[in-house]
Design a protein around this motif. Structure first.
Motif, PDB file in Angstrom:
ATOM      1  N   ALA A 107       0.818  -1.217   0.000  1.00 30.32           N
ATOM      2  CA  ALA A 107       0.000   0.000   0.000  1.00 30.32           C
ATOM      3  C   ALA A 107       0.851   1.267   0.000  1.00 30.32           C
ATOM      4  O   ALA A 107       0.328   2.362  -0.224  1.00 30.32           O
ATOM      5  N   ARG A 110       0.627   3.937  -2.878  1.00 35.63           N
ATOM      6  CA  ARG A 110      -0.632   4.627  -3.188  1.00 35.63           C
ATOM      7  C   ARG A 110      -1.304   5.253  -1.964  1.00 35.63           C
ATOM      8  O   ARG A 110      -2.394   5.824  -2.086  1.00 35.63           O
ATOM      9  N   THR A 111      -0.669   5.165  -0.797  1.00 31.30           N
ATOM     10  CA  THR A 111      -1.295   5.635   0.440  1.00 31.30           C
ATOM     11  C   THR A 111      -0.528   6.821   1.013  1.00 31.30           C
ATOM     12  O   THR A 111       0.706   6.761   1.119  1.00 31.30           O
ATOM     13  N   GLU A 115      -1.487   8.383   6.717  1.00 33.00           N
ATOM     14  CA  GLU A 115      -2.503   7.332   6.829  1.00 33.00           C
ATOM     15  C   GLU A 115      -1.854   5.963   7.003  1.00 33.00           C
ATOM     16  O   GLU A 115      -2.274   5.155   7.839  1.00 33.00           O
ATOM     17  N   LEU A 116      -0.819   5.697   6.210  1.00 36.59           N
ATOM     18  CA  LEU A 116      -0.133   4.406   6.309  1.00 36.59           C
ATOM     19  C   LEU A 116       0.551   4.273   7.670  1.00 36.59           C
ATOM     20  O   LEU A 116       0.560   3.194   8.271  1.00 36.59           O
ATOM     21  N   ARG A 119      -1.843   3.088  10.360  1.00 40.62           N
ATOM     22  CA  ARG A 119      -2.102   1.646  10.283  1.00 40.62           C
ATOM     23  C   ARG A 119      -0.906   0.845  10.792  1.00 40.62           C
ATOM     24  O   ARG A 119      -1.079  -0.150  11.516  1.00 40.62           O
TER      25      ARG A 119
END
Length: 392
Positions: A107, A110-111, A115-116, A119
């Motif tokens: 990810a 594209r993230t 945000e990444l 997570r």
């Protein structure tokens, strides 16, 4: 409000202010950033200091939020490192954690990094929770390895956000986990990641030492080994050393030639032939090689056609900046400016790569091109969105 502040400081009126202690505590809380004053006190504070409300309060509040987030993240990293030295985790749990690592690494392209990072830290929190759980030696090693990859990814996200201090903390944690898990590939990636940070800040000699160190400890032929070799080539290009640059490119070519396209080429920690092509384009553009322009065009065309697997927007943004820099060397500043503007307004470029756009803009300003003002304004807006204030 101004009168109450003055009264609180006047020894002749202190005795007539039974609310003095609570007022002082309230003011201290405001000034320490623990709370913000509400109306009408916000307006009165502005009158006392002769400042606009947004100027007096907004920046401090944002800085407090950033500082708190940075502190919380660092505490998490340190707590995880502390618990490593101490030892019911089953294979299913470990399988799911390892799968989550791969999902996050895929990810990455594209993230948005913030945000990444959120997570990754959620998974790190769970790994930390399991560190002292009862487990076999093999399970312990798998858990530490998972924590090492997650810590490395967290550090990479912080570098992308230019939060270098906390990035260093997570990188140290990743290296410590790699040592306990006896995983030299993670250890090598830690050095390569630190080298990338050094490149973004212009510390090329340090970056060179780190890339060469990563090659020493990485398993030969591993993704970390190839990446570190490719990164060495980019550093030599920045140093203007043509023969050393081409030697590194040739070494990478020999390492990549037997590789086939992996099932998931978007995986951040798995080297693939298309990534090699992208790195060659960057290296040639940084070196100022005339071959950079056609090579960068070819790489960008393949990326935009999805010929090399899933679209990787962040890599495509870098390819546009590679081509823009090559176009400047080829005396084509108009197209270089258009590509740079497209990249800056794409919403994909991360703060750790802003300097690459700035490099092109500075060159166009030196040429006194009419589009220079628009590019500079776009850069100010881009930088302002990233950190809350304009950046030159």
């Amino acid at each position: 409000m101004a009168k109450r502040l003055a009264d609180a400081a006047d020894p002749h009126t202190r005795a007539r202010l039974p609310e003095r202690e609570s007022l002082i505590r309230m003011i201290k809380d405001w000034e320490a950033g623990r709370h913000q004053p509400k109306d009408p006190y916000r307006l009165l504070y502005c009158r006392v200091f002769g400042m606009e409300e947004a100027e007096l309060f907004a920046d401090d509040a944002e800085a407090t939020v950033r500082d708190n987030a940075r502190f919380e993240g660092e505490i998490e990293a340190l707590e995880l490192a502390r618990r490593i030295v101490a030892s019911d985790v089953g294979n299913e749990t470990l399988d799911r954690l390892e799968s989550a690592v791969d999902d996050l690494a895929m990810a990455y392209q594209r993230t948005p990094p913030a945000e990444l990072l959120k997570r990754a830290r959620q998974h790190l929190s769970y790994v930390s929770h399991l560190i002292n759980a009862k487990k076999t030696i093999i399970e312990q090693r798998r858990l530490l390895t998972t924590g090492g990859w997650l810590s490395l990814l967290a550090s990479t996200c912080y570098i992308d956000l230019r939060e270098f201090d906390i990035a260093a903390t997570w990188l140290q944690t990743s290296a410590q986990l790699a040592k306990h898990a006896e995983c030299p590939e993670i250890a090598a990636w830690c050095l390569e990641t630190e080298a990338w940070q050094a490149i973004t800040t212009g510390d090329y000699r340090r970056a060179l030492t780190l890339t060469q160190g990563a090659q020493v400890i990485a398993p030969r032929g591993s993704s970390a080994y190839i990446q570190a070799t490719a990164q060495e080539g980019r550093v030599w290009a920045r140093l203007g050393s043509g023969p050393e640059t081409r030697d590194a490119l040739n070494r990478v070519a020999r390492l990549v030639s037997p590789l086939s396209m992996p099932e998931h080429p978007e995986h951040h920690y798995r080297y693939d032939p298309s990534k090699s092509d992208a790195y060659v384009a960057t290296t040639l553009s940084w070196l100022g090689d005339p071959a950079a322009e056609p090579y960068a065009r070819q790489v960008l065309a393949r990326m935009e056609s999805d010929a090399d697997g899933p679209f990787r927007p962040r890599r495509a943004a870098s390819a546009r900046l590679d081509l823009a820099l090559a176009l400047l060397a080829a005396d084509q500043p108009d197209e270089a400016g258009r590509l740079t503007l497209m990249t800056m307004t794409s919403g994909v470029l991360v703060p750790s790569s802003f300097w690459r756009a700035h490099e092109v803009i500075s060159a166009i300003e030196t040429l006194r091109m009419p589009e220079a003002a628009e590019l500079r304004e776009a850069y100010r807006e881009l930088s302002g969105r990233a950190d809350g204030r304009p950046s030159e």
